[in-house]
Design a protein around this motif. Structure first.
Motif, PDB file in Angstrom:
ATOM      1  N   SER A 274       0.827  -1.209   0.000  1.00 48.31           N
ATOM      2  CA  SER A 274       0.000   0.000   0.000  1.00 48.31           C
ATOM      3  C   SER A 274       0.862   1.259   0.000  1.00 48.31           C
ATOM      4  N   THR A 275       1.993   1.212   0.699  1.00 45.44           N
ATOM      5  CA  THR A 275       2.900   2.359   0.726  1.00 45.44           C
ATOM      6  C   THR A 275       3.451   2.649  -0.663  1.00 45.44           C
ATOM      7  N   PHE A 276       3.850   1.591  -1.380  1.00 53.95           N
ATOM      8  CA  PHE A 276       4.368   1.774  -2.735  1.00 53.95           C
ATOM      9  C   PHE A 276       3.319   2.425  -3.633  1.00 53.95           C
ATOM     10  N   ILE A 277       2.083   1.929  -3.572  1.00 56.79           N
ATOM     11  CA  ILE A 277       1.011   2.502  -4.400  1.00 56.79           C
ATOM     12  C   ILE A 277       0.741   3.950  -3.994  1.00 56.79           C
ATOM     13  N   ALA A 278       0.675   4.211  -2.686  1.00 53.97           N
ATOM     14  CA  ALA A 278       0.364   5.556  -2.200  1.00 53.97           C
ATOM     15  C   ALA A 278       1.444   6.553  -2.595  1.00 53.97           C
ATOM     16  N   VAL A 279       2.711   6.174  -2.445  1.00 54.81           N
ATOM     17  CA  VAL A 279       3.816   7.070  -2.800  1.00 54.81           C
ATOM     18  C   VAL A 279       3.826   7.348  -4.299  1.00 54.81           C
ATOM     19  N   THR A 280       3.554   6.332  -5.102  1.00 57.04           N
ATOM     20  CA  THR A 280       3.493   6.526  -6.554  1.00 57.04           C
ATOM     21  C   THR A 280       2.409   7.524  -6.928  1.00 57.04           C
ATOM     22  N   VAL A 281       1.233   7.387  -6.317  1.00 53.81           N
ATOM     23  CA  VAL A 281       0.126   8.316  -6.588  1.00 53.81           C
ATOM     24  C   VAL A 281       0.489   9.721  -6.122  1.00 53.81           C
ATOM     25  N   GLN A 282       1.117   9.833  -4.938  1.00 54.47           N
ATOM     26  CA  GLN A 282       1.505  11.142  -4.420  1.00 54.47           C
ATOM     27  C   GLN A 282       2.482  11.841  -5.359  1.00 54.47           C
ATOM     28  N   LEU A 283       3.467  11.125  -5.846  1.00 53.97           N
ATOM     29  CA  LEU A 283       4.466  11.735  -6.729  1.00 53.97           C
ATOM     30  C   LEU A 283       3.833  12.169  -8.048  1.00 53.97           C
ATOM     31  N   ALA A 284       2.909  11.352  -8.580  1.00 53.59           N
ATOM     32  CA  ALA A 284       2.240  11.720  -9.830  1.00 53.59           C
ATOM     33  C   ALA A 284       1.417  12.993  -9.653  1.00 53.59           C
ATOM     34  N   LEU A 285       0.659  13.063  -8.564  1.00 50.27           N
ATOM     35  CA  LEU A 285      -0.140  14.263  -8.299  1.00 50.27           C
ATOM     36  C   LEU A 285       0.745  15.469  -7.994  1.00 50.27           C
TER      37      LEU A 285
ATOM     38  N   ALA B 114      12.284  17.786   8.195  1.00 51.81           N
ATOM     39  CA  ALA B 114      12.905  17.229   9.401  1.00 51.81           C
ATOM     40  C   ALA B 114      11.848  16.783  10.405  1.00 51.81           C
ATOM     41  N   VAL B 115      10.804  17.592  10.601  1.00 53.02           N
ATOM     42  CA  VAL B 115       9.739  17.240  11.536  1.00 53.02           C
ATOM     43  C   VAL B 115       8.995  15.995  11.059  1.00 53.02           C
ATOM     44  N   ALA B 116       8.748  15.901   9.754  1.00 56.58           N
ATOM     45  CA  ALA B 116       8.054  14.736   9.204  1.00 56.58           C
ATOM     46  C   ALA B 116       8.867  13.459   9.416  1.00 56.58           C
ATOM     47  N   ILE B 117      10.178  13.536   9.240  1.00 63.91           N
ATOM     48  CA  ILE B 117      11.031  12.359   9.459  1.00 63.91           C
ATOM     49  C   ILE B 117      11.016  11.945  10.921  1.00 63.91           C
ATOM     50  N   LEU B 118      11.036  12.920  11.836  1.00 65.15           N
ATOM     51  CA  LEU B 118      10.954  12.600  13.270  1.00 65.15           C
ATOM     52  C   LEU B 118       9.620  11.932  13.604  1.00 65.15           C
ATOM     53  N   LEU B 119       8.540  12.423  12.994  1.00 62.14           N
ATOM     54  CA  LEU B 119       7.222  11.817  13.216  1.00 62.14           C
ATOM     55  C   LEU B 119       7.195  10.383  12.706  1.00 62.14           C
TER      56      LEU B 119
ATOM     57  N   VAL C  42       7.069  11.326   3.007  1.00 59.88           N
ATOM     58  CA  VAL C  42       7.278  10.826   4.368  1.00 59.88           C
ATOM     59  C   VAL C  42       5.958  10.792   5.132  1.00 59.88           C
ATOM     60  N   LEU C  43       5.151  11.836   4.993  1.00 61.69           N
ATOM     61  CA  LEU C  43       3.858  11.870   5.682  1.00 61.69           C
ATOM     62  C   LEU C  43       2.910  10.806   5.133  1.00 61.69           C
ATOM     63  N   THR C  44       3.010  10.506   3.837  1.00 64.26           N
ATOM     64  CA  THR C  44       2.190   9.443   3.257  1.00 64.26           C
ATOM     65  C   THR C  44       2.576   8.084   3.826  1.00 64.26           C
ATOM     66  N   ILE C  45       3.887   7.848   3.959  1.00 63.37           N
ATOM     67  CA  ILE C  45       4.353   6.594   4.569  1.00 63.37           C
ATOM     68  C   ILE C  45       3.894   6.503   6.020  1.00 63.37           C
ATOM     69  N   ASP C  46       3.968   7.619   6.732  1.00 64.42           N
ATOM     70  CA  ASP C  46       3.530   7.638   8.135  1.00 64.42           C
ATOM     71  C   ASP C  46       2.045   7.325   8.247  1.00 64.42           C
ATOM     72  N   ARG C  47       1.249   7.887   7.331  1.00 66.98           N
ATOM     73  CA  ARG C  47      -0.195   7.640   7.386  1.00 66.98           C
ATOM     74  C   ARG C  47      -0.515   6.172   7.110  1.00 66.98           C
TER      75      ARG C  47
END
Length: 406
Positions: free
Chosen positions: A106-117, A194-199, A145-150
């Motif tokens: 799901s992360t791979f699909i979500a990141v791909t969609v995020q980058l396209a948008l 940086a904050v997103a990576i810490l989260l 990073v926030l997409t992976i976190d979600r």
């Protein structure tokens, strides 16, 4: 469990390929080409109109809103089914690896969609929101990073916890990501990154502890997956019949006054039947309303007269094409084969109804074209062309199409 997950992923992908063949049919691909072309032209003209303006106060809030909404496009896909809560219950210890596999997919699909948008949004960020190239890059990393976190939090939510409350969901899904993205839009984006990576690091540590101690919530996980698949099937059902989705007919008594009354004449009989099938069916009426509304929204954002007219003509054709199966709605009723039916009267009743529906859509499509101000002659010419196309589809093309269907 790994083998089960791989088989279900393969089955899921096979199902997607099966229905996507019907979604991306020749007619829809043609419509998409026109839509993407019109969107690209309008988007380019819109950005050019903003290039000379240095003070666009609404650009950054708009970018913030779009970026936060983008993060919620995808949902974790677990491929779980209703019998799993019984038959896979003895394998509950191995379900953690199963969910990890689902999370990675799901992360791979979500990141791909995020980058396209994000690629589509980048010109707006540069020319309207006035972000620097470096900030755009850091903001893209923040978004990923926030997409992976979600996605990780969605996987964690499938396990039983004592504090699954709405306020916490809003805080970690909307408020905190929104504040981080806001920092990336209004401040140097490396701060937000940086904050997103810490989260993400905090979420990862919590995920490891939770997977080791908490119990998997089978019922909740299965319900979430069923809801996700239901949304997907409803989308496919707009283009073809889906076995797991059966629109429920609704009485809609409040529309009875607008429907034709019963007549003993053959044409009147089919007029009575076709209109009630259209209005009370959850298939044809919903499809008609969705396509009409979609075209209206597209036309309002296209300033070019000829492109607007072309898109309106394509949608009139799509509406007529999608409503053709209404002609054979009653063919499986045995009384239709025992009662002496004049097929010409049946076609005449159907063609009149089809023309009326396409005429109404043509009038609605005429409104945004006329608002663009091309002039009275051009606007009326567009209406005449759309009505003429409606008549050709209803009286000539439908007869050819129905003969092939029969």
């Amino acid at each position: 469990m790994n083998e089960i997950w791989k088989k279900r992923r393969a089955s899921y992908q096979k199902m997607l390929l099966k229905y996507l063949r019907y979604v991306f049919n020749d007619h829809f691909v043609i419509a998409l080409l026109f839509l993407f072309g019109a969107f690209g032209l309008s988007y380019s003209n819109f950005l050019k109109s903003l290039s000379g303006n240095e003070n666009i106060w609404w650009a950054q809030p708009t970018a913030l809103f779009i970026l936060v909404i983008m993060m919620h496009v995808n949902q974790i896909a677990t491929f779980l089914k209703e019998p799993d809560k019984v038959f896979l219950l003895p394998q509950e210890k191995e379900i953690r690896q199963y969910i990890k596999n689902s999370g990675q997919y799901s992360t791979f699909i979500a990141v791909t969609v995020q980058l396209a948008l994000y690629v589509v949004l980048t010109p707006f960020l540069l020319f309207a929101a006035k972000l620097t190239g470096l900030n755009v890059i850091f903001l893209a990393i923040t978004q990923v990073v926030l997409t992976i976190d979600r996605t990780k939090r969605q996987a964690m939510g499938l396990f039983i916890t004592q504090n699954r409350v709405f306020s916490k969901e809003v805080t970690f899904s909307w408020l905190i990501p929104g504040l981080i993205v806001a920092a990336g839009v209004y401040l140097p984006a490396y701060v937000a990154c940086a904050v997103a990576i810490l989260l993400l690091l905090f979420t990862t540590s919590r995920e490891q502890k939770l997977l080791a101690t908490k119990i998997f919530d089978w019922r909740y996980a299965i319900d979430q997956e069923a809801a996700r698949m239901a949304r997907l099937y409803r989308f496919f059902n707009m283009f073809t019949d889906v076995g797991s989705v059966s629109p429920k007919p609704k009485r809609r008594r409040y529309l009875d006054r607008l429907l034709p009354k019963y007549s003993a004449k053959p044409e009147g009989l089919f007029k009575y039947l076709f209109w009630r099938a259209f209005v009370r069916s959850g298939e044809f009426s919903n499809l008609y309303l969705r396509l009409t509304l979609l075209c209206l929204i597209v036309l309002f954002f296209i300033p070019n007269y000829w492109v607007s007219l072309l898109i309106a003509a394509v949608f009139v054709y799509l509406l007529g094409f999608q409503l053709m199966p209404l002609f054979v709605t009653y063919d499986e009723v045995v009384f239709m084969h025992t009662y002496p039916i004049n097929i010409q009267k049946k076609f005449l009743a159907f063609s009149k109804m089809l023309f009326f529906l396409l005429f109404i859509s043509s009038v609605f499509f005429f409104i945004p074209i006329a608002i663009q101000g091309p002039g009275i002659i051009k606007a009326l010419s567009a209406l005449v062309l759309l009505v003429a196309e409606s008549a050709l589809i209803a009286r000539i093309y439908s007869k050819t199409r129905i003969n092939k269907m029969s």
